[in-house]
Design a protein around this motif. Structure first.
Motif, mmCIF file in Angstrom:
data_model
loop_
_atom_site.group_PDB
_atom_site.id
_atom_site.type_symbol
_atom_site.label_atom_id
_atom_site.label_comp_id
_atom_site.label_asym_id
_atom_site.label_seq_id
_atom_site.Cartn_x
_atom_site.Cartn_y
_atom_site.Cartn_z
ATOM 1 N N SER A 92 0.837 -1.196 0.000
ATOM 2 C CA SER A 92 0.000 0.000 0.000
ATOM 3 C C SER A 92 0.876 1.253 0.000
ATOM 4 O O SER A 92 1.898 1.271 0.691
ATOM 5 N N PRO A 93 0.535 2.314 -0.727
ATOM 6 C CA PRO A 93 -0.573 2.455 -1.664
ATOM 7 C C PRO A 93 -0.318 1.685 -2.969
ATOM 8 O O PRO A 93 0.671 1.915 -3.646
ATOM 9 N N ASP A 97 -4.590 2.161 -6.068
ATOM 10 C CA ASP A 97 -4.864 3.262 -5.129
ATOM 11 C C ASP A 97 -4.355 4.585 -5.706
ATOM 12 O O ASP A 97 -4.990 5.633 -5.551
ATOM 13 N N ASP A 100 -6.784 5.681 -8.320
ATOM 14 C CA ASP A 100 -7.996 6.184 -7.637
ATOM 15 C C ASP A 100 -7.766 7.594 -7.100
ATOM 16 O O ASP A 100 -8.639 8.465 -7.208
#
Ligand code: HT9
Ligand code: FE2
Length: 314
Positions: A92-93, A97, A100
């Motif tokens: 993550s990210p 992501d 997005d």
């Protein structure tokens, strides 16, 4: 239309914490949990290199931040605001992501670039595929930088690093010409060769260009960090190469991991701990070139590629 252009800066990703290693490893293994032993082994490797923050996380953060600043200084980008977003392959990210986040900010056009100079369908190809799929969902128009392994500023940055370490060998009493320079990169499964993947060729091209610019003839290419799967991986592996060099009476070795752009596990563990230990056993002197991290020449390489790619869709 807003003049904000997104830049999706993609990188491999590293765990956030020691507790996060299992989830990270499971993601690399496409959802298959590692065995206890595999997990313990990987955790031990990280424990050997991690002080506070995992090194790759720190370097990726710095690279993304520095790239945004470098882009802002390029006059070809005047009137355009490049906004950099991070997208990681296995942590993550995630890549999705990052896309997005661009959509949330109203970005309509973006460029994607990976913090790895050489194209393989197993590396860059898969980063791009994931970014493209998510961008299409959001109606974001994206272009991608596929490789930059011969960019003059990248070659310059690497040559400077090779020369600097050869100076150190000389200061330590070695003859410059007798130092064997080993260019290296992450191995991949051998099947990529039959599939016509450009990865091995591009790595050789980078190595040749750096050798030429640094004025060295005593060099060879070797692979490193191969995975342990049933299928064969590209070789020779650096640990075997060191054995062969020892038999050839080579005493001084400089490793230049040109397939990597920052300090992380494959550099700090596989080279600095594992390969160095073998070299010591063999009574050889081994050094490695400093990693690029956020070297200005590397940032300018990325910035130049991003701007050229953006000009293609603008
Ligand atoms: C081509 C390539 C690059 C260079 C291009 C790029 O940067 O994209 C790269 C970089 C990296 N690889 C990394 C870490 C790992 N890679 C693994 C496993 C694998 N790598 C593969 C390929 C590559 N990897 C492959 C085909 C596998 C087998 C599983 C699979 O088919 O996907 C494993 C599993 C255990 C092990 O095998 O050791 C780990 C922990 C880290 C982060 C280090 C850190 O956290 O500091 C970085 C920068
Ligand atoms: Fe890897």
């Amino acid at each position: 239309m807003s003049n904000q252009v997104g830049v999706l800066v993609m990188s491999y990703g590293t765990p956030q914490s020691m507790e996060d290693i299992e989830a990270y490893y499971t993601h690399i293994r496409r959802g298959n949990k590692p065995s206890e032993e595999q997990l313990r082994e990987l955790t031990e490797r990280y424990e050997a290199i991690v002080g506070g923050v995992f090194p790759l996380r720190e370097h990726t953060n710095n690279q993304v931040e520095s790239l945004e600043k470098t882009l802002a200084q390029d006059e070809r980008a005047s009137g355009v605001e490049f906004r950099c977003y991070q997208g990681l392959k296995h942590a993550s990210p995630f890549i999705e992501d990052g896309v997005d986040a661009m959509a949330k900010d109203g970005i309509k056009r973006a460029v994607g670039i990976v913090l790895a100079p050489h194209y393989s369908m197993m590396s860059i190809g898969s980063y791009i595929k994931r970014a493209q799929a998510k961008a299409e969902e959001h109606g974001i128009e994206m272009s991608f930088v596929e490789s930059y392994h011969l960019h003059p500023k990248l070659i310059e940055a690497l040559s400077i690093r090779v020369s600097a370490k050869l100076d150190q060998f000389e200061e330590a009493g070695a003859k410059r010409d007798s130092v064997r320079v080993l260019f290296s990169a992450h191995s991949l499964p051998e099947k990529i060769v039959e599939m016509g993947d450009p990865y091995p060729e591009q790595l050789l091209e980078t190595s040749k260009a750096v050798a030429k610019q640094a004025g060295i003839e005593n060099w060879q290419f070797t692979w490193q960090s191969a995975g342990q799967t049933a299928t064969p991986w590209l070789g020779p592996d650096i640990l075997d190469t060191l054995q062969v060099l020892s038999k050839e009476q080579v005493e001084d070795v400089l490793v230049a991991p040109v397939g990597f752009v920052s300090d992380h596990l494959e550099v700090l563990y596989d080279l600095d701990i594992e390969a160095k230990a073998i070299a010591k056993e063999l009574d050889m002197r081994l050094m490695r070139i400093d990693s690029l991290n956020n070297d200005p020449l590397y940032m300018e390489t990325l910035s130049d590629c991003v701007i050229k790619s953006w000009q293609g869709i603008n």
